[in-house]
Enzyme design. Structure first.
Site, PDB file in Angstrom:
ATOM      1  N   ASP A   1       0.864  -1.184   0.000  1.00  0.00           N
ATOM      2  CA  ASP A   1       0.000   0.000   0.000  1.00  0.00           C
ATOM      3  C   ASP A   1       0.903   1.238   0.000  1.00  0.00           C
ATOM      4  OD1 ASP A   1      -3.204   0.570   1.146  1.00  0.00           O
ATOM      5  OD2 ASP A   1      -1.764   2.208   1.027  1.00  0.00           O
ATOM      6  N   ILE A   2       0.592   2.172  -0.867  1.00  0.00           N
ATOM      7  CA  ILE A   2       1.416   3.373  -1.042  1.00  0.00           C
ATOM      8  C   ILE A   2       1.274   4.343   0.141  1.00  0.00           C
ATOM      9  CG2 ILE A   2      -0.258   4.815  -2.303  1.00  0.00           C
ATOM     10  CD1 ILE A   2       3.307   4.176  -3.494  1.00  0.00           C
TER      11      ILE A   2
ATOM     12  N   ASN B   1     -12.848  -3.424   2.787  1.00  0.00           N
ATOM     13  CA  ASN B   1     -13.932  -2.447   2.805  1.00  0.00           C
ATOM     14  C   ASN B   1     -14.839  -2.617   1.579  1.00  0.00           C
ATOM     15  OD1 ASN B   1     -12.720  -1.299   5.089  1.00  0.00           O
ATOM     16  ND2 ASN B   1     -11.440   0.046   3.842  1.00  0.00           N
TER      17      ASN B   1
ATOM     18  N   GLN C   1     -14.395   2.383   1.385  1.00  0.00           N
ATOM     19  CA  GLN C   1     -13.703   1.882   0.184  1.00  0.00           C
ATOM     20  C   GLN C   1     -13.442   3.047  -0.765  1.00  0.00           C
ATOM     21  OE1 GLN C   1     -15.814  -1.167  -2.037  1.00  0.00           O
ATOM     22  NE2 GLN C   1     -14.031  -1.621  -3.326  1.00  0.00           N
TER      23      GLN C   1
ATOM     24  N   HIS D   1     -10.115  -5.664  -2.778  1.00  0.00           N
ATOM     25  CA  HIS D   1      -8.769  -5.860  -2.245  1.00  0.00           C
ATOM     26  C   HIS D   1      -8.860  -6.195  -0.766  1.00  0.00           C
ATOM     27  CE1 HIS D   1      -9.806  -1.570  -2.095  1.00  0.00           C
ATOM     28  NE2 HIS D   1      -9.182  -1.536  -0.926  1.00  0.00           N
ATOM     29  N   PHE D   2      -7.937  -7.020  -0.328  1.00  0.00           N
ATOM     30  CA  PHE D   2      -7.764  -7.305   1.089  1.00  0.00           C
ATOM     31  C   PHE D   2      -6.502  -6.589   1.556  1.00  0.00           C
ATOM     32  CE2 PHE D   2     -10.836 -10.470   2.519  1.00  0.00           C
ATOM     33  CZ  PHE D   2     -11.391 -10.868   1.322  1.00  0.00           C
ATOM     34  N   HIS D   3      -6.619  -5.885   2.667  1.00  0.00           N
ATOM     35  CA  HIS D   3      -5.461  -5.272   3.315  1.00  0.00           C
ATOM     36  C   HIS D   3      -4.866  -6.287   4.287  1.00  0.00           C
ATOM     37  CE1 HIS D   3      -6.642  -0.905   2.541  1.00  0.00           C
ATOM     38  NE2 HIS D   3      -7.801  -1.504   2.362  1.00  0.00           N
TER      39      HIS D   3
HETATM   40  P1  AMP Z   1      -9.720   1.132   0.601  1.00  0.00           P
HETATM   41  O1  AMP Z   1      -9.961   2.313   1.494  1.00  0.00           O
HETATM   42  O2  AMP Z   1     -10.003  -0.178   1.273  1.00  0.00           O
HETATM   43  O3  AMP Z   1     -10.414   1.268  -0.757  1.00  0.00           O
HETATM   44  O4  AMP Z   1      -8.156   1.122   0.355  1.00  0.00           O
HETATM   45  C1  AMP Z   1      -7.528   1.545  -0.809  1.00  0.00           C
HETATM   46  C2  AMP Z   1      -6.067   1.536  -0.515  1.00  0.00           C
HETATM   47  O5  AMP Z   1      -5.371   1.614  -1.742  1.00  0.00           O
HETATM   48  C3  AMP Z   1      -5.589   2.728   0.332  1.00  0.00           C
HETATM   49  O6  AMP Z   1      -4.995   2.239   1.536  1.00  0.00           O
HETATM   50  C4  AMP Z   1      -4.572   3.431  -0.562  1.00  0.00           C
HETATM   51  O7  AMP Z   1      -3.461   3.916   0.147  1.00  0.00           O
HETATM   52  C5  AMP Z   1      -4.196   2.338  -1.548  1.00  0.00           C
HETATM   53  N1  AMP Z   1      -3.754   2.802  -2.865  1.00  0.00           N
HETATM   54  C6  AMP Z   1      -4.399   3.643  -3.704  1.00  0.00           C
HETATM   55  N2  AMP Z   1      -3.692   3.813  -4.849  1.00  0.00           N
HETATM   56  C7  AMP Z   1      -2.583   3.035  -4.733  1.00  0.00           C
HETATM   57  C8  AMP Z   1      -1.467   2.766  -5.566  1.00  0.00           C
HETATM   58  N3  AMP Z   1      -1.346   3.328  -6.779  1.00  0.00           N
HETATM   59  N4  AMP Z   1      -0.507   1.928  -5.121  1.00  0.00           N
HETATM   60  C9  AMP Z   1      -0.612   1.347  -3.886  1.00  0.00           C
HETATM   61  N5  AMP Z   1      -1.648   1.550  -3.060  1.00  0.00           N
HETATM   62  C10 AMP Z   1      -2.620   2.380  -3.468  1.00  0.00           C
END
Ligand code: AMP
Ligand code: ZN
Length: 135
Positions: A31-32, A87, A94, A100-102
């Protein structure tokens, strides 16, 4: 960009990411904007928006991959535990509409180690390499 989806573009290698794992159906990357050191996202390569829209077959391989990657994260970083987050929908927080799974490593029972966004790019590359070699 396919589906106008940033995670489809990451899975296709069209935009860069800190990849930690890939097979025929699954892609996993850092995650970035990490919640903690080694925060990973695991996605299916096939686009679906959320849990409900994802086929049972894809979900099965996704969960197996989440377990495999979590084990790699644990081995690589020695975290004491980890949270799995997923989420569904804007109301649930979300922000990227590709399932996606964190995997959020936890290093103690206290608060998360660093605040959102406090990770250097060079550290992310190092972490990704470490996790990749432990999977
Ligand atoms: P969610 O809130 O569950 O939709 O999480 C989306 C996640 O994606 C967030 O934690 C962001 O930091 C991550 N994210 C968004 N764009 C990128 C990217 N280009 N590379 C890596 N992580 C990303
Ligand atoms: Zn997508």
């Amino acid at each position: 960009m396919k589906n106008n989806c940033v995670f489809c573009a990451i899975a296709a290698g069209e935009i860069p990411s800190f990849k930690v794992f890939e097979d025929e159906n699954i892609f996993a990357f850092l995650d970035i904007n990490p919640f903690s050191k080694g925060h990973v996202l695991v996605i299916p390569k096939e686009h679906s928006a959320n849990l409900i829209e994802t086929s049972d077959e894809t979900l099965s391989s996704l969960m197996v991959a989440v377990k495999k990657v979590a084990l790699g994260v644990k081995k690589a970083l020695g975290c004491a535990g980890f949270n799995i987050l997923q989420n569904n929908g804007e109301a649930a927080g979300q922000t990227v509409m590709h399932i996606h799974f964190h995997i959020v490593p936890r290093y103690s029972s206290g608060p998360i180690i660093f605040e959102n966004g406090k990770c250097e790019m060079s550290e992310l590359e190092e972490l990704a390499a470490k996790i990749r070699s432990s999977i």
